[in-house]
Design a protein around this motif. Structure first.
Motif, short mmCIF file in Angstrom:
data_model
loop_
_atom_site.label_atom_id
_atom_site.label_comp_id
_atom_site.label_asym_id
_atom_site.label_seq_id
_atom_site.Cartn_x
_atom_site.Cartn_y
_atom_site.Cartn_z
N LEU A 92 -7.11 3.57 -7.00
CA LEU A 92 -5.73 4.01 -7.21
C LEU A 92 -5.17 4.88 -6.09
O LEU A 92 -4.04 4.63 -5.63
CB LEU A 92 -5.63 4.75 -8.56
CG LEU A 92 -4.22 5.05 -9.06
CD1 LEU A 92 -3.41 3.76 -9.21
CD2 LEU A 92 -4.28 5.78 -10.40
N PRO A 93 -5.89 5.90 -5.59
CA PRO A 93 -5.30 6.71 -4.51
C PRO A 93 -4.95 5.91 -3.27
O PRO A 93 -3.90 6.14 -2.65
CB PRO A 93 -6.41 7.73 -4.21
CG PRO A 93 -7.21 7.82 -5.47
CD PRO A 93 -7.18 6.44 -6.03
N TYR A 94 -5.79 4.96 -2.90
CA TYR A 94 -5.53 4.13 -1.73
C TYR A 94 -4.30 3.24 -1.97
O TYR A 94 -3.47 3.06 -1.07
CB TYR A 94 -6.74 3.27 -1.40
CG TYR A 94 -7.96 4.08 -1.03
CD1 TYR A 94 -8.15 4.53 0.28
CD2 TYR A 94 -8.92 4.40 -1.97
CE1 TYR A 94 -9.27 5.27 0.63
CE2 TYR A 94 -10.03 5.14 -1.64
CZ TYR A 94 -10.21 5.58 -0.35
OH TYR A 94 -11.30 6.32 -0.01
N ALA A 95 -4.22 2.67 -3.17
CA ALA A 95 -3.08 1.81 -3.50
C ALA A 95 -1.78 2.61 -3.49
O ALA A 95 -0.75 2.12 -3.01
CB ALA A 95 -3.30 1.15 -4.86
N LEU A 96 -1.81 3.84 -4.02
CA LEU A 96 -0.60 4.66 -4.07
C LEU A 96 -0.14 5.06 -2.67
O LEU A 96 1.07 5.08 -2.38
CB LEU A 96 -0.86 5.91 -4.91
CG LEU A 96 -1.05 5.67 -6.42
CD1 LEU A 96 -1.39 6.97 -7.12
CD2 LEU A 96 0.19 5.04 -7.04
N VAL A 97 -1.07 5.38 -1.80
CA VAL A 97 -0.71 5.69 -0.40
C VAL A 97 -0.08 4.47 0.26
O VAL A 97 0.96 4.57 0.92
CB VAL A 97 -1.96 6.16 0.39
CG1 VAL A 97 -1.64 6.22 1.89
CG2 VAL A 97 -2.43 7.51 -0.10
N GLY A 98 -0.72 3.30 0.08
CA GLY A 98 -0.17 2.07 0.63
C GLY A 98 1.20 1.76 0.06
O GLY A 98 2.11 1.33 0.79
N GLY A 99 1.38 2.00 -1.24
CA GLY A 99 2.67 1.76 -1.88
C GLY A 99 3.76 2.67 -1.35
O GLY A 99 4.90 2.24 -1.13
N ALA A 100 3.42 3.95 -1.15
CA ALA A 100 4.40 4.91 -0.64
C ALA A 100 4.84 4.55 0.78
O ALA A 100 6.03 4.59 1.11
CB ALA A 100 3.81 6.32 -0.66
N LEU A 101 3.88 4.17 1.61
CA LEU A 101 4.20 3.76 2.98
C LEU A 101 5.04 2.48 2.99
O LEU A 101 5.96 2.33 3.79
CB LEU A 101 2.92 3.57 3.78
CG LEU A 101 2.10 4.84 4.07
CD1 LEU A 101 0.77 4.49 4.75
CD2 LEU A 101 2.90 5.81 4.95
N ALA A 102 4.71 1.55 2.08
CA ALA A 102 5.47 0.30 2.00
C ALA A 102 6.90 0.57 1.55
O ALA A 102 7.86 -0.02 2.08
CB ALA A 102 4.78 -0.67 1.04
#
Length: 458
Positions: free
Chosen positions: A436-446
């Protein structure tokens, strides 16, 4: 659609995080969804909710496509058991180490990512292949199964949606082909690759964790806990011959490609993923059985026992896959996805439309557990916006595809998450929590990337 259509997935997610029980969460969500369908209908008593829930599960299980997924998820247990008990996994780990392909954590991670990327034909096959190849190597170098689940899950779908020469591309192309646009559906789809920011960023983050051997948050805790263990991990049966693993694995990959061509009438991208992955898995399982029997490693009765034991080990995860598919079908009839899609209003500033489409796709995919279902609902909403407001077609499609994958990566009720946990031998909730933390970081950058792209292009 009414606001209450969002309640069942919220119940599922709340129970998952509260009780740490996925099956209970999915059952309660299905029952609540069916109850709402009964209440919103006419002439039915609420007491039929129980029978309706059972019939929904039966209906999902008897669907040909879903049946293939479920049978594949069971049969793969026998294949994994065959190659494990034969000693082929241990022998392959030794051979890869000796030839210098997997001498350290960095090489093991790159090998896992490369395997998942190379098998871009089908996402489940990508996850499965890289999971089988890397399990023993991760154990050898004291890398957690949660880390393996993260790498294979975050490689498979992004690669499949970026390369597009597969069922994913054919599916999205079919959705786009229903509309009259200035550009051809093929050019729009290929153009969306450059704007699929979440998929690109996710692959870069995976590469970062591998090259620099950096893990953070719950993933770091899982790695440190593994290092503190005094008892060595079970290496399984002693090494025998690498071909006990490699021959079935090659059979799996090659036959998967062959069956995709065959079911697609000679066109790879038109092939049936569910049929091909099932046929390839059964064939690979048969090859493993014959190989072990021919080498006189085991008797027929021993192999049958090993196969059924392997199937039994995966029954909890297969149940989760079945219930996830059932919940998705029930939520579709309830109209949850359509309700969430209404977040995109007529009065949004033009610069916010594409970022909001991305967020809407993420919420829909997260709450329904399906990225393909999200594509099917949002593309008919996004294309009219392209036609009426003159939005860049590839940017809009890229945002929808990115949002679907982002939400699917975060969702504890996603069947993709369950298959990734299955392939890596990791607990499902552990996989979701650590990813989840990795996905959320990727989502925020996207999200930031889509806003910038909107400002630049509009």
């Amino acid at each position: 659609m009414s606001w209450y259509s969002i309640l069942p997935p919220l119940i599922a997610i709340a129970v998952v995080f509260w009780r740490k029980e996925v099956i209970l969460a999915l059952v309660l969500a299905i029952v609540s969804s069916e109850l709402l369908l009964v209440i919103s209908g006419e002439g039915q008593s609420i007491f039929v909710t129980f029978t309706n829930s059972i019939e929904r599960i039966v209906g999902v299980a008897t669907s040909p496509g879903n049946s293939r997924i479920l049978i594949f998820s069971i049969v793969i247990g026998a294949l994994l058991a065959f190659i494990r008990e034969s000693g082929g996994v241990s022998a392959t780990v030794q051979k890869l180490t000796q030839v210098g392909v997997a001498r350290n954590k960095k090489q093991v991670g790159l090998l896992t990512m490369f395997t998942g990327t190379a098998v871009f034909i089908e996402s489940n096959m990508s996850v499965l292949t890289s999971g089988i190849v890397s399990r023993g190597l991760f154990d050898k170098f004291k890398m957690s199964r949660a880390r393996l689940a993260y790498i294979i899950d975050s490689t498979s779908a992004p690669v499949c949606i970026l390369i597009l020469l597969n069922g994913w591309g054919a599916y999205v192309l079919g959705l786009l082909s229903n509309y009259e646009l200035a550009q051809s559906p093929v050019s729009i789809l290929w153009g969306s690759v450059a704007f699929n920011f979440y998929a690109i960023i996710t692959l870069l983050i995976v590469l970062y964790t591998i090259v620099f051997d950096k893990v953070h948050g719950p993933m770091k805790e899982a790695e440190e806990e593994l290092k503190r263990e005094e008892v060595e991990l079970d290496a399984g049966p002693s090494a025998t011959k690498a071909r006990f693993m490699l021959v079935p694995l090659v059979t799996l990959i090659v036959s998967m490609i062959g069956f995709m061509y065959w079911t697609g009438g000679g066109v790879l991208a038109s092939g049936s993923g569910s049929k091909s992955v099932l046929y390839a898995t059964v064939l690979a399982c048969s090859v493993a059985y014959v190989l072990m029997l021919k080498e006189k490693q085991f008797t027929h009765h021993q192999l049958v026992d090993i196969g059924f034991k392997g199937m039994g080990e995966l029954l909890p995860l297969v149940s989760i896959v079945l219930l996830s598919l059932t919940l998705g079908a029930s939520l579709k009839e309830l109209g949850t996805g359509v309700f969430v899609a209404q977040i995109v209003g007529d009065y949004l500033p033009i610069y916010f439309i594409v970022p909001v489409l991305f967020l809407t796709g993420a919420v829909m995919s997260f709450t329904t557990g399906t990225s393909w279902g999200t594509f099917a609902i949002l593309i008919p909403i996004g294309v009219p916006l392209i036609q009426t407001l003159g939005l860049p077609p590839s940017l809009v499609v890229g945002a929808i595809l990115s949002g679907g994958i982002f939400g699917d990566h975060c969702s504890p009720i996603s069947d993709t998450s369950a298959v990734s946990a299955l392939a890596s031998g990791c607990d499902l909730l552990t996989h979701v929590k650590t990813q989840l933390p990795y996905a959320l970081v990727g989502g925020a950058l996207a999200l930031a990337s889509f806003f910038v792209a909107s400002v630049v292009l509009l």
